[in-house]
Design a protein around this motif. Structure first.
Motif, PDB file in Angstrom:
ATOM      1  N   ASN A  40      14.173 -43.995  37.096  1.00 42.07           N
ATOM      2  CA  ASN A  40      14.973 -42.777  37.469  1.00 42.07           C
ATOM      3  C   ASN A  40      15.362 -42.873  38.876  1.00 42.07           C
ATOM      4  O   ASN A  40      16.802 -42.664  39.172  1.00 42.07           O
ATOM      5  CB  ASN A  40      14.723 -41.339  36.898  1.00 42.07           C
ATOM      6  N   ALA A  41      14.594 -43.066  39.705  1.00 41.04           N
ATOM      7  CA  ALA A  41      14.772 -43.214  41.153  1.00 41.04           C
ATOM      8  C   ALA A  41      16.023 -44.359  41.297  1.00 41.04           C
ATOM      9  O   ALA A  41      16.622 -44.202  41.942  1.00 41.04           O
ATOM     10  CB  ALA A  41      13.356 -43.496  42.077  1.00 41.04           C
ATOM     11  N   SER A  42      15.636 -45.412  40.633  1.00 40.59           N
ATOM     12  CA  SER A  42      16.563 -46.553  40.711  1.00 40.59           C
ATOM     13  C   SER A  42      17.909 -46.288  40.372  1.00 40.59           C
ATOM     14  O   SER A  42      19.184 -46.357  41.070  1.00 40.59           O
ATOM     15  CB  SER A  42      16.066 -47.785  40.069  1.00 40.59           C
ATOM     16  N   VAL A  43      17.989 -45.563  39.277  1.00 39.97           N
ATOM     17  CA  VAL A  43      19.349 -44.991  38.610  1.00 39.97           C
ATOM     18  C   VAL A  43      20.154 -44.110  39.498  1.00 39.97           C
ATOM     19  O   VAL A  43      21.296 -44.284  39.894  1.00 39.97           O
ATOM     20  CB  VAL A  43      19.271 -44.449  37.298  1.00 39.97           C
ATOM     21  N   ILE A  44      19.334 -43.263  40.009  1.00 35.22           N
ATOM     22  CA  ILE A  44      19.889 -41.991  41.126  1.00 35.22           C
ATOM     23  C   ILE A  44      20.204 -42.786  42.234  1.00 35.22           C
ATOM     24  O   ILE A  44      21.366 -42.263  42.873  1.00 35.22           O
ATOM     25  CB  ILE A  44      18.732 -41.158  41.503  1.00 35.22           C
ATOM     26  N   TRP A  45      19.550 -43.674  42.896  1.00 37.07           N
ATOM     27  CA  TRP A  45      20.112 -44.679  44.022  1.00 37.07           C
ATOM     28  C   TRP A  45      21.315 -45.173  43.762  1.00 37.07           C
ATOM     29  O   TRP A  45      22.400 -45.243  44.591  1.00 37.07           O
ATOM     30  CB  TRP A  45      18.890 -45.585  44.514  1.00 37.07           C
ATOM     31  N   PHE A  46      21.404 -46.048  42.665  1.00 30.35           N
ATOM     32  CA  PHE A  46      22.493 -46.681  42.415  1.00 30.35           C
ATOM     33  C   PHE A  46      23.832 -45.900  42.324  1.00 30.35           C
ATOM     34  O   PHE A  46      25.141 -46.104  42.523  1.00 30.35           O
ATOM     35  CB  PHE A  46      22.409 -47.817  41.211  1.00 30.35           C
ATOM     36  N   LEU A  47      23.649 -44.902  41.290  1.00 31.72           N
ATOM     37  CA  LEU A  47      24.816 -44.150  41.007  1.00 31.72           C
ATOM     38  C   LEU A  47      25.230 -43.013  42.119  1.00 31.72           C
ATOM     39  O   LEU A  47      26.505 -42.528  42.336  1.00 31.72           O
ATOM     40  CB  LEU A  47      24.642 -43.242  39.482  1.00 31.72           C
ATOM     41  N   GLY A  48      24.166 -42.762  42.826  1.00 30.96           N
ATOM     42  CA  GLY A  48      24.336 -41.729  43.896  1.00 30.96           C
ATOM     43  C   GLY A  48      24.937 -42.151  45.175  1.00 30.96           C
ATOM     44  O   GLY A  48      25.668 -41.645  46.043  1.00 30.96           O
TER      45      GLY A  48
END
Length: 320
Positions: A40-48
């Motif tokens: 989830n941290a990876s998803v937050i980093w890429f999308l954010g």
């Protein structure tokens, strides 16, 4: 926890997972939670920070934030149960904070998933109406309201039922309100998902299958299998009178499944994005873009999608 003194007969009838001193389910929860936090941290980093967001990107970002914080509170619960309560005498207050935070982000995650499924269903079944009549910037208002409602209901439940447990009638009313909201979210999620699935598989105007729809359907399926039991436990919490060990057993099983649900979403994104693709150097951001692609997989033969296709996908959603 230390005051519970059930009989040996009632305790021996329960599976080993219900044993408070059994570290296996807690270690399993800890490992699953760590994997989910990384994903989830990876998803937050890429999308954010790395990708230009559109409507569905923003919804997925908020879902990832809810899952990330939900898993953080589960790790805090494990640490509190095994470490803090042994050395400190404030375990009850910490437990209330952890339980309130867990409820907030569980409700928020279910709310975001219901909003994602509904938005996708509207864009597929009524595309002309969706692009012509949908407000230009409704998403920010929607997920702000969902976050605020999740926090309000959870904090109200904590204040009325945990800090002020003397007013049982008011506590039951608050619990009924939260349960009604969860049931409503589940009904909206189920109806919109079934409608989306029906448009993909049958009908005179069958919708071409694309990765975004597949991603949403897999996410909903995992929630129904793993995330829903925690909501059922929350629904029955104030309605069924059972022993402490049965309560603990139901909580432990539903808690592990809910951690699997929150940890599985990033795996779904990267699986759908990399399916039938030959990704050189394992570009995770490109894989995530493919998972949220709003166009059919025409002409894909192992190479990377053209940037124009991805931009067209994003512009189609933004025009709504």
């Amino acid at each position: 926890m230390t005051e519970a003194t059930p009989t040996n007969e009632s305790y021996e009838d329960l599976p080993p997972i219900c044993d408070i001193d059994n570290l296996t389910p807690k270690v399993l929860t800890f490992i699953i939670t760590l994997v989910g936090l990384i994903g989830n941290a990876s998803v937050i980093w890429f999308l954010g920070f790395c990708m230009h967001r559109n409507t569905f990107y923003t919804y997925i970002l908020n879902l990832a934030v809810a899952d990330f914080l939900y898993l953080c509170f589960h790790i805090a619960d494990v640490i509190h149960t095994e470490v803090i309560r042994i050395f400190l005498h404030i375990s009850i207050r910490i437990h209330i904070i952890i339980q309130t935070g867990t409820n907030i982000f569980y409700i928020a995650g279910l709310s975001m998933l219901s909003a994602i499924s509904t938005e996708r269903c509207l864009s597929v079944l009524w595309p002309i109406w969706y692009h012509c009549h949908r407000p230009r910037h409704p998403s920010a208002v929607i997920y702000a309201l969902l976050w605020a409602l999740s926090m309000f209901l959870s904090i109200l439940e904590a204040v009325v039922c945990l800090y002020l447990p003397t007013n049982l009638v008011l506590c039951e009313k608050v619990a009924f309100t939260i349960a009604a909201w969860l049931v409503l979210l589940f009904v909206v999620l189920s109806v919109s998902s079934l409608a989306l699935l029906g448009s993909m598989l049958c009908g005179s105007q069958k919708e071409p299958i694309n990765r975004l729809s597949v991603t949403i359907m897999l996410t909903v399926l995992v929630f129904l299998l793993c995330g829903l039991p925690f909501g059922v436990f929350f629904f029955l919490y104030y309605r069924i009178d059972y022993s402490y060990y049965v309560h603990y057993c139901l909580y432990m099983v539903s808690s592990i499944l809910s951690c699997v649900n929150s940890s599985a979403n990033p795996i779904i994104y990267f699986f759908v994005g990399s399916y039938r693709q030959r990704v050189q150097r394992w570009n995770l951001m490109l894989v995530l873009e493919r998972a949220l692609q709003d166009t059919p997989d025409e002409g894909e033969c192992g190479g990377s999608l053209s940037q124009g296709t991805l931009e067209m996908s994003g512009s189609r959603v933004e025009q709504g």
